[in-house]
Design an enzyme around this catalytic site. Structure first.
Site, PDB file in Angstrom:
ATOM      1  N   ASP A 189       6.209  -4.541   7.881  1.00 12.46           N
ATOM      2  CA  ASP A 189       4.965  -5.205   7.471  1.00 12.46           C
ATOM      3  C   ASP A 189       5.148  -6.689   7.188  1.00 12.46           C
ATOM      4  O   ASP A 189       4.449  -7.272   6.369  1.00 12.46           O
ATOM      5  CB  ASP A 189       4.342  -4.516   6.228  1.00 12.46           C
ATOM      6  CG  ASP A 189       4.057  -3.061   6.475  1.00 12.46           C
ATOM      7  OD1 ASP A 189       3.625  -2.742   7.596  1.00 12.46           O
ATOM      8  OD2 ASP A 189       4.275  -2.247   5.557  1.00 12.46           O
ATOM      9  N   HIS A 235       0.515  -2.568  13.039  1.00 19.35           N
ATOM     10  CA  HIS A 235       0.652  -3.982  13.362  1.00 19.35           C
ATOM     11  C   HIS A 235      -0.741  -4.595  13.413  1.00 19.35           C
ATOM     12  O   HIS A 235      -1.515  -4.302  14.321  1.00 19.35           O
ATOM     13  CB  HIS A 235       1.375  -4.176  14.701  1.00 19.35           C
ATOM     14  CG  HIS A 235       2.798  -3.704  14.674  1.00 19.35           C
ATOM     15  ND1 HIS A 235       3.608  -3.695  15.780  1.00 19.35           N
ATOM     16  CD2 HIS A 235       3.568  -3.252  13.657  1.00 19.35           C
ATOM     17  CE1 HIS A 235       4.799  -3.233  15.447  1.00 19.35           C
ATOM     18  NE2 HIS A 235       4.799  -2.953  14.170  1.00 19.35           N
TER      19      HIS A 235
HETATM   20  P1  GDP Z   1       3.578  -5.761  10.851  1.00 20.34           P
HETATM   21  O1  GDP Z   1       3.630  -4.277  10.657  1.00 20.34           O
HETATM   22  O2  GDP Z   1       4.904  -6.427  10.674  1.00 20.34           O
HETATM   23  O3  GDP Z   1       2.922  -6.168  12.136  1.00 20.34           O
HETATM   24  O4  GDP Z   1       2.669  -6.340   9.658  1.00 20.34           O
HETATM   25  P2  GDP Z   1       1.286  -5.715   9.102  1.00 20.34           P
HETATM   26  O5  GDP Z   1       0.230  -6.009  10.065  1.00 20.34           O
HETATM   27  O6  GDP Z   1       1.464  -4.307   8.648  1.00 20.34           O
HETATM   28  O7  GDP Z   1       1.105  -6.544   7.762  1.00 20.34           O
HETATM   29  C1  GDP Z   1       0.926  -7.917   7.745  1.00 20.34           C
HETATM   30  C2  GDP Z   1      -0.443  -8.251   7.123  1.00 20.34           C
HETATM   31  O8  GDP Z   1      -0.488  -9.609   6.788  1.00 20.34           O
HETATM   32  C3  GDP Z   1      -1.602  -8.051   8.061  1.00 20.34           C
HETATM   33  O9  GDP Z   1      -2.734  -7.650   7.329  1.00 20.34           O
HETATM   34  C4  GDP Z   1      -1.827  -9.422   8.678  1.00 20.34           C
HETATM   35  O10 GDP Z   1      -3.155  -9.646   9.114  1.00 20.34           O
HETATM   36  C5  GDP Z   1      -1.508 -10.295   7.500  1.00 20.34           C
HETATM   37  N1  GDP Z   1      -0.905 -11.586   7.819  1.00 20.34           N
HETATM   38  C6  GDP Z   1       0.036 -11.875   8.756  1.00 20.34           C
HETATM   39  N2  GDP Z   1       0.424 -13.165   8.650  1.00 20.34           N
HETATM   40  C7  GDP Z   1      -0.288 -13.691   7.613  1.00 20.34           C
HETATM   41  C8  GDP Z   1      -0.304 -14.983   6.975  1.00 20.34           C
HETATM   42  O11 GDP Z   1       0.429 -15.883   7.308  1.00 20.34           O
HETATM   43  N3  GDP Z   1      -1.156 -15.124   5.916  1.00 20.34           N
HETATM   44  C9  GDP Z   1      -1.974 -14.128   5.478  1.00 20.34           C
HETATM   45  N4  GDP Z   1      -2.770 -14.377   4.426  1.00 20.34           N
HETATM   46  N5  GDP Z   1      -1.976 -12.915   6.045  1.00 20.34           N
HETATM   47  C10 GDP Z   1      -1.135 -12.690   7.089  1.00 20.34           C
HETATM   48 MG    MG Z   2       2.825  -2.796   9.471  1.00 21.78          MG
END
Ligand code: GDP
Ligand code: MG
Length: 426
Positions: A13, A41
């Site tokens: 995440d 994701h």
């Molecule tokens: P992944 O599983 O690694 O792809 O990550 P997730 O999607 O589960 O969690 C990351 C969360 O952070 C998501 O809700 C994204 O929309 C959000 N996100 C990603 N980058 C940023 C950022 O730079 N700032 C903010 N505020 N939210 C972000």
């Molecule tokens: Mg995730």
């Protein structure tokens, strides 16, 4: 040739989906090489907000070919549901932009059930499984008790193969867990409903990738979860059941000669962890709740509140080393805006001794965080697009992390949207 892996450095995440979505326009092919539908994701782009589980994040870009490699846990039911969901929102998934490895093993209907039965048996000693059947699936794969997607082209042999597996699995379901047995009718129904519509996407992706490589196509590998969840190098047994490291990409993707020459490790500006297991830097109470709310830290797949803490430099340095990351994308820096002092877990203390080394999993329970504090910045940075325009305190925070983990931070993300990114020239 241009090959790149985007991997998680911590507990998952970190924002991998968002970074893959950003970089996909530079690549011809995006491959998922491990894990399964337990991924979440999140991608926010001009088509809306999506939580992808099994589909590669390149699915939103026209002309990009997405591949599900042999290393993934291929769940026909969840995949077909996901394809229909994104299709209903205008994202077309065709045999031109999605290719599934004939060597990918199938997550069978009983794997999800067995996952739930085992978590229930464990009661208060649960692993915190997402109950998507991933652990029973990989166990069965290594026991050679599942089937490969390519067998869908041989229905007679497949029916026989499944019948043998059914007989074997029913022993566990009924005699170990006291649950109901599966019937051949149930399996036939599952095949008709979920496997047949999936079959057109299945092909020899190894041969396809070989041709793509020879034609000089650029290739992106998208990992699920992070270093600390790697089956061999993570916090066992609180890991996932597959290898999340970039080193596994050539195996799980379908062409062993396809090694990533760039590895972008995604690190969040603070820590989050879903599920059970030691989490040294964990914060509790109001401080934790504030950070959780600011970062909207609730699981993309499960909706569960994520455990939160400050950035953990010990775990992150270890994660970078295990991924052999060549550069870092730091995400969610904007979430820390407004904090007066930013806590940092800079070392661990184990039995009174301070250390920079990430310990053996059993030792991890005895580790306490050694905290330091950095100055915060009191303004909104979500509109910043250039490094020089970040407040000095924010630059100092990023530079401190960079020095501590020994890897250049080339992307700083300040928002969830595709364009909310600062690209630093190296
Ligand atoms: P992944 O599983 O690694 O792809 O990550 P997730 O999607 O589960 O969690 C990351 C969360 O952070 C998501 O809700 C994204 O929309 C959000 N996100 C990603 N980058 C940023 C950022 O730079 N700032 C903010 N505020 N939210 C972000
Ligand atoms: Mg995730």
């Amino acid at each position: 040739m241009n090959t790149c892996a985007i991997v998680g450095i911590n507990w998952g995440d970190e924002g991998k989906g968002r970074i893959v979505d950003l970089l996909t326009e530079n690549y011809d092919v995006v491959i998922r090489y491990q894990g399964g539908g337990n991924a979440g994701h999140t991608v926010i782009n001009d088509r809306g907000k999506f939580a992808l589980h099994l589909l590669p994040s390149g699915i939103f870009h026209d002309g990009v070919v997405n591949v599900l490699g042999n290393g993934v846990a291929l769940d026909p039911e969840n995949l077909m549901k996901e394809i229909r969901e994104v299709a209903a929102r205008g994202v077309s998934v065709t045999t031109d932009n999605l290719k599934i490895s004939a060597r990918a093993s199938l997550l069978l209907p009983w794997h999800r059930e067995q996952d739930a039965l085992e978590e229930a048996r464990l009661a208060d000693k649960q692993y915190g499984s997402t109950k998507q059947g991933i652990a029973p699936f990989y166990s069965d794969k290594y026991q050679k008790k599942t089937v490969m997607a390519g067998e869908l082209f041989h229905p007679e042999e497949l029916r026989e193969h499944l019948r043998d597996l059914l007989e074997w699995k029913n022993l566990t379901l009924t005699k170990v867990y006291g649950s109901r047995p599966y019937t051949t009718e149930m399996l036939d129904g599952w095949m008709r409903e979920w496997c047949e519509p999936m079959r057109p996407y299945v092909c020899d992706t190894g041969a396809w990738l070989k041709t793509a490589k020879a034609a000089g196509k650029s290739i992106l590998f998208e990992a699920q979860l992070g270093s600390l969840r790697d089956l061999d190098y993570g916090i066992y047994p609180y890991t996932t059941s597959s290898n999340t490291l970039a080193a596994y990409a050539p195996i799980g993707a379908g062409l062993p000669s396809l090694r990533p020459d760039r590895v972008i490790g995604v690190v969040k500006a603070y820590s989050t962890c879903v599920g059970e297991g030691p989490f040294v830097c964990e914060m509790f109470g109001e401080e934790a709740e504030r950070l959780r709310r600011a970062g909207q830290e609730y699981g993309a797949k499960t909706g569960r509140p994520r455990r939160v803490g400050p950035i953990d430099l010990v775990a992150t340095r270890y994660g970078v080393e295990m991924q052999v990351a060549t550069e870092i994308a730091l995400t969610k820096l904007d979430v820390l805006s407004g904090m007066e002092k930013i806590p940092v877990c800079s070392r661990y203390r184990i039995r009174g001794e301070e250390t920079d080394e990430f310990p053996f999993p059993t030792e991890l329970r005895k580790a306490e965080p050694v905290m330091t504090y950095m100055d915060g910045w009191q303004c909104d940075i979500s509109g910043v697009r250039r490094w020089e325009e970040l407040p000095a305190a924010a630059r100092a925070y990023v530079t401190m992390i960079e020095n501590a983990i020994g890897c250049p931070i080339s992307y700083v993300s300040v928002g969830a949207e595709r364009e909310s990114i600062i690209i630093r020239q190296s």
